[in-house]
Design a protein around this motif. Structure first.
Motif, PDB file in Angstrom:
ATOM      1  N   ILE A   1       0.845  -1.199   0.000  1.00 23.35           N
ATOM      2  CA  ILE A   1       0.000   0.000   0.000  1.00 23.35           C
ATOM      3  C   ILE A   1       0.878   1.245   0.000  1.00 23.35           C
ATOM      4  O   ILE A   1       1.696   1.453   0.901  1.00 23.35           O
ATOM      5  CB  ILE A   1      -0.936   0.036   1.235  1.00 23.35           C
ATOM      6  N   ASN A   2       0.705   2.065  -1.016  1.00 24.27           N
ATOM      7  CA  ASN A   2       1.376   3.358  -1.120  1.00 24.27           C
ATOM      8  C   ASN A   2       0.293   4.426  -1.226  1.00 24.27           C
ATOM      9  O   ASN A   2      -0.309   4.608  -2.289  1.00 24.27           O
ATOM     10  CB  ASN A   2       2.263   3.422  -2.366  1.00 24.27           C
TER      11      ASN A   2
ATOM     12  N   VAL B   1      -1.650  -4.455  -4.972  1.00 21.15           N
ATOM     13  CA  VAL B   1      -0.740  -3.310  -4.937  1.00 21.15           C
ATOM     14  C   VAL B   1      -1.586  -2.061  -5.163  1.00 21.15           C
ATOM     15  O   VAL B   1      -2.240  -1.930  -6.197  1.00 21.15           O
ATOM     16  CB  VAL B   1       0.360  -3.407  -6.008  1.00 21.15           C
ATOM     17  N   GLU B   2      -1.603  -1.181  -4.172  1.00 25.72           N
ATOM     18  CA  GLU B   2      -2.321   0.079  -4.312  1.00 25.72           C
ATOM     19  C   GLU B   2      -1.313   1.219  -4.367  1.00 25.72           C
ATOM     20  O   GLU B   2      -0.440   1.328  -3.508  1.00 25.72           O
ATOM     21  CB  GLU B   2      -3.283   0.322  -3.147  1.00 25.72           C
ATOM     22  N   VAL B   3      -1.427   2.036  -5.395  1.00 25.74           N
ATOM     23  CA  VAL B   3      -0.608   3.237  -5.522  1.00 25.74           C
ATOM     24  C   VAL B   3      -1.580   4.388  -5.720  1.00 25.74           C
ATOM     25  O   VAL B   3      -2.187   4.521  -6.785  1.00 25.74           O
ATOM     26  CB  VAL B   3       0.378   3.141  -6.701  1.00 25.74           C
ATOM     27  N   SER B   4      -1.723   5.222  -4.694  1.00 29.00           N
ATOM     28  CA  SER B   4      -2.814   6.187  -4.716  1.00 29.00           C
ATOM     29  C   SER B   4      -2.430   7.492  -4.060  1.00 29.00           C
ATOM     30  O   SER B   4      -1.780   7.516  -3.021  1.00 29.00           O
ATOM     31  CB  SER B   4      -4.045   5.619  -3.977  1.00 29.00           C
ATOM     32  N   GLY B   5      -2.850   8.560  -4.681  1.00 30.39           N
ATOM     33  CA  GLY B   5      -2.804   9.881  -4.086  1.00 30.39           C
ATOM     34  C   GLY B   5      -4.212  10.436  -4.119  1.00 30.39           C
ATOM     35  O   GLY B   5      -4.832  10.511  -5.188  1.00 30.39           O
ATOM     36  N   LYS B   6      -4.744  10.772  -2.979  1.00 29.70           N
ATOM     37  CA  LYS B   6      -6.142  11.212  -2.930  1.00 29.70           C
ATOM     38  C   LYS B   6      -6.378  12.398  -3.844  1.00 29.70           C
ATOM     39  O   LYS B   6      -7.448  12.535  -4.445  1.00 29.70           O
ATOM     40  CB  LYS B   6      -6.512  11.560  -1.491  1.00 29.70           C
ATOM     41  N   HIS B   7      -5.356  13.261  -3.972  1.00 25.61           N
ATOM     42  CA  HIS B   7      -5.490  14.422  -4.845  1.00 25.61           C
ATOM     43  C   HIS B   7      -4.850  14.176  -6.210  1.00 25.61           C
ATOM     44  O   HIS B   7      -5.497  14.322  -7.247  1.00 25.61           O
ATOM     45  CB  HIS B   7      -4.851  15.649  -4.196  1.00 25.61           C
ATOM     46  N   TYR B   8      -3.574  13.751  -6.196  1.00 22.38           N
ATOM     47  CA  TYR B   8      -2.837  13.637  -7.458  1.00 22.38           C
ATOM     48  C   TYR B   8      -1.919  12.428  -7.405  1.00 22.38           C
ATOM     49  O   TYR B   8      -1.309  12.119  -6.375  1.00 22.38           O
ATOM     50  CB  TYR B   8      -2.002  14.904  -7.691  1.00 22.38           C
TER      51      TYR B   8
ATOM     52  N   MET C   1      -4.123  -7.729  -8.118  1.00 18.44           N
ATOM     53  CA  MET C   1      -4.671  -6.472  -8.633  1.00 18.44           C
ATOM     54  C   MET C   1      -3.744  -5.299  -8.356  1.00 18.44           C
ATOM     55  O   MET C   1      -3.160  -5.170  -7.279  1.00 18.44           O
ATOM     56  CB  MET C   1      -6.026  -6.194  -7.962  1.00 18.44           C
ATOM     57  N   LEU C   2      -3.631  -4.417  -9.367  1.00 14.35           N
ATOM     58  CA  LEU C   2      -3.047  -3.092  -9.190  1.00 14.35           C
ATOM     59  C   LEU C   2      -4.184  -2.087  -9.137  1.00 14.35           C
ATOM     60  O   LEU C   2      -5.023  -2.036 -10.043  1.00 14.35           O
ATOM     61  CB  LEU C   2      -2.112  -2.744 -10.349  1.00 14.35           C
ATOM     62  N   LEU C   3      -4.226  -1.277  -8.081  1.00 12.25           N
ATOM     63  CA  LEU C   3      -5.248  -0.252  -7.923  1.00 12.25           C
ATOM     64  C   LEU C   3      -4.605   1.123  -7.972  1.00 12.25           C
ATOM     65  O   LEU C   3      -3.697   1.425  -7.202  1.00 12.25           O
ATOM     66  CB  LEU C   3      -5.971  -0.436  -6.577  1.00 12.25           C
ATOM     67  N   LEU C   4      -5.083   1.950  -8.895  1.00 15.54           N
ATOM     68  CA  LEU C   4      -4.694   3.357  -8.980  1.00 15.54           C
ATOM     69  C   LEU C   4      -5.965   4.172  -8.786  1.00 15.54           C
ATOM     70  O   LEU C   4      -6.908   4.032  -9.570  1.00 15.54           O
ATOM     71  CB  LEU C   4      -4.059   3.681 -10.334  1.00 15.54           C
TER      72      LEU C   4
END
Length: 337
Positions: free
Chosen positions: A42-43, A69-76, A94-97
């Protein structure tokens, strides 16, 4: 591996960062061993996330599924990394963006966004020097949607299922080669979810209705408040793979589609097609072809189904249409079936 935060930043016991930066050369592992399911990488950040490294969540050697694998920025979000969630003896993970908005941009030969010259990778660093980052740039106020290049998205589908999720809009810009050819030959799935918070604000849109989303035997799932699609083709690459399913649904609006295909000929198995519009209409503007797969269309609350200008070619598959028209009855205009 909770690098920063937990899944979608929702675990109050885990602190979230405002900015997450993962550099080139960083390798994050949540692989299983002999016979277990993989874990999670989780990132997350509540602001901006920059990911240029590699993440692995692979299933066990003898049994077990790939992980998340989650790669996420709530804004950007800026994502130019490598992800592998495969499983030798199980299901791929799964890859989640999932930032606020996502733009998928034209990019043959990468359009040099990441400096690696490859049209099948995310590796590299397009806007800042990864090995010597400019802190002011990382801390900058990024406006507008998070962007993914066509060529990069095409290359990653072989090693993971992909889920692109935006609280607002997902937009596919005009593609010069007219096709988003996702590398899903192993049967991996691709999911596009606009309006992920279900507040009625967030559409999925293909700006050029002549463009095609191509997934070779992989399923394609699209949802949003309103959906405007060009063409989708999930026919298997050869006779060894069944065509993938196509599932399209709106939370409170219309579905407009050009051409949908899950089986071009009898050399491949057939996928099913499902269209469901909540509080909206379904319009087909070109042929639907399953050649043995089932076709289902559903509208509710004064919804209307219109395929008057085209044909639904299901072959031995079934065709089911359920609509409630403006007067409370069945409302449908049908072309050929």
């Amino acid at each position: 591996a909770l690098v920063v935060g937990d899944y979608q930043g929702k675990n109050s016991r885990i602190l979230n960062s405002n900015i997450t930066f993962v550099s080139v050369g960083v390798r994050l592992y949540a692989d299983a061993l002999q016979s277990w399911n993989a874990g999670r990488v989780i990132n997350w950040s509540d602001g901006n996330t920059f990911f240029y490294g590699s993440a692995f969540a692979r299933g066990g050697y003898s049994s077990g599924d790939g992980g998340l694998v989650e790669v996420s920025g709530k804004h950007y979000l800026e994502f130019h990394g490598h992800v592998d969630t495969t499983a030798q003896s199980g299901n791929t993970g799964m890859l989640l963006l999932d930032p606020t908005d996502i733009d998928i941009l034209n990019g043959t030969g990468d359009s040099n966004p990441d400096g690696d010259g490859s049209d099948v990778s995310f590796n590299g660093c397009p806007t800042i020097t990864c090995n010597n980052p400019d802190l002011a740039t990382i801390l900058g106020n990024y406006a507008g949607p998070s962007s993914l290049r066509e060529s990069e998205l095409q290359g990653i589908g072989a090693t993971t299922n992909i889920r692109l999720e935006a609280t607002n809009d997902i937009t596919i810009r005009n593609l010069n080669d007219d096709v988003l050819a996702l590398n899903t030959g192993s049967g991996n799935s691709v999911t596009f979810t606009a309006d992920s918070d279900s507040n009625g604000t967030g559409n999925f849109t293909m700006l050029d209705l002549g463009d095609t989303i191509r997934a070779e035997g992989g399923s394609v799932t699209i949802s949003g408040a309103n959906i405007t699609i060009g063409n989708i083709n999930t026919t298997g690459l050869d006779g060894s793979r069944t065509g993938g399913n196509i599932t399209i649904s709106t939370t409170r609006g219309n579905i407009g589609v050009e051409r949908l295909t899950t089986r071009l000929n009898t050399n491949t198995g057939a996928g099913n097609i499902s269209l469901a519009a909540m509080d909206g209409n379904v319009g087909l503007n070109d042929a639907v072809t399953t050649n043995g797969g089932n076709f289902t269309a559903t509208t509710t609350t004064s919804g209307y189904f219109d395929s008057r200008s085209t044909a639904i070619n299901a072959g031995s598959g079934s065709v089911t249409i359920s609509t409630v028209g403006s007067s409370g009855g069945i409302g449908a205009d049908l072309g050929g079936i």
